[in-house]
Design a protein around this motif. Structure first.
Motif, PDB file in Angstrom:
ATOM      1  N   UNK A 121       3.954  -8.561  -0.759  1.00 22.67           N
ATOM      2  CA  UNK A 121       4.719  -7.392  -0.322  1.00 22.67           C
ATOM      3  C   UNK A 121       6.154  -7.569  -0.803  1.00 22.67           C
ATOM      4  N   UNK A 122       6.539  -6.737  -1.754  1.00 27.89           N
ATOM      5  CA  UNK A 122       7.919  -6.713  -2.240  1.00 27.89           C
ATOM      6  C   UNK A 122       8.673  -5.728  -1.344  1.00 27.89           C
ATOM      7  N   UNK A 123       9.295  -6.254  -0.315  1.00 31.91           N
ATOM      8  CA  UNK A 123       9.952  -5.415   0.691  1.00 31.91           C
ATOM      9  C   UNK A 123      11.019  -4.504   0.087  1.00 31.91           C
ATOM     10  N   UNK A 124      11.777  -5.000  -0.877  1.00 30.08           N
ATOM     11  CA  UNK A 124      12.822  -4.169  -1.495  1.00 30.08           C
ATOM     12  C   UNK A 124      12.215  -2.987  -2.240  1.00 30.08           C
ATOM     13  N   UNK A 125      11.190  -3.263  -3.009  1.00 36.58           N
ATOM     14  CA  UNK A 125      10.534  -2.194  -3.781  1.00 36.58           C
ATOM     15  C   UNK A 125       9.871  -1.168  -2.862  1.00 36.58           C
ATOM     16  N   UNK A 185       7.051   0.895   7.847  1.00 38.87           N
ATOM     17  CA  UNK A 185       7.129  -0.273   8.724  1.00 38.87           C
ATOM     18  C   UNK A 185       6.521  -1.468   7.977  1.00 38.87           C
ATOM     19  N   UNK A 186       7.369  -2.292   7.406  1.00 37.31           N
ATOM     20  CA  UNK A 186       6.914  -3.429   6.594  1.00 37.31           C
ATOM     21  C   UNK A 186       6.089  -4.429   7.397  1.00 37.31           C
ATOM     22  N   UNK A 187       6.463  -4.631   8.651  1.00 36.29           N
ATOM     23  CA  UNK A 187       5.711  -5.572   9.482  1.00 36.29           C
ATOM     24  C   UNK A 187       4.292  -5.076   9.712  1.00 36.29           C
ATOM     25  N   UNK A 188       4.122  -3.762   9.847  1.00 36.14           N
ATOM     26  CA  UNK A 188       2.778  -3.194  10.024  1.00 36.14           C
ATOM     27  C   UNK A 188       1.952  -3.372   8.754  1.00 36.14           C
ATOM     28  N   UNK A 189       2.578  -3.230   7.596  1.00 32.38           N
ATOM     29  CA  UNK A 189       1.872  -3.442   6.325  1.00 32.38           C
ATOM     30  C   UNK A 189       1.413  -4.896   6.234  1.00 32.38           C
ATOM     31  N   UNK A 190       2.294  -5.829   6.543  1.00 35.76           N
ATOM     32  CA  UNK A 190       1.937  -7.250   6.493  1.00 35.76           C
ATOM     33  C   UNK A 190       0.848  -7.589   7.507  1.00 35.76           C
TER      34      UNK A 190
END
Length: 126
Positions: free
Chosen positions: A43-47, A56-61
């Motif tokens: 997961x490239x959080x910046x991109x 929601x990045x935490x939900x993706x992870x």
């Protein structure tokens, strides 16, 4: 060296299903001959946040961690993790309307499924 056939799906992050925009975040590879089922993800959080600011990045992870649990057959994968490997791959490749979606099934041959998975991650996810 024995050449083994495998199947794989690219895992896509699709925050807005109605727009059909996505970024690749992982690959699931299944090799029936060796009972190999694994996911590699990045997961490239910046991109992702540049493309989908409200995501929601935490939900993706967490969703990717669930996929990993299904692959390895542990409690993170819930009930799906207790199925035979071929059924687990079937579960993971099934179309769904959630933030993580599998792409089409592709196939190939390799002598090393784990190395092939890492190659596909680099090539298709970056």
């Amino acid at each position: 060296m024995t050449r083994l056939s495998y199947q794989y799906v690219v895992i896509r992050c699709v925050p807005r299903v109605d727009r059909e925009e996505f970024l690749n975040v992982g690959v699931v590879l299944y090799c029936q001959a060796t009972d190999y089922l694994a996911v590699a993800w990045r997961v490239d959080r910046d991109r992702l946040s540049a493309t989908f600011p409200a995501l929601d990045m935490d939900a993706v992870c967490a969703a990717l961690d669930f996929v990993e649990g299904v692959c390895v057959g542990d409690e993170r994968g819930g009930e799906a993790a207790s199925a035979p490997i071929s059924q687990r791959f079937g579960f993971l490749k099934a179309p769904r309307s959630t933030v993580l979606q599998p792409g089409p099934v592709h196939g190939g041959v390799t002598t090393d499924p784990a190395r092939q998975l890492e190659h596909l991650l680099e090539k298709l996810v970056g």
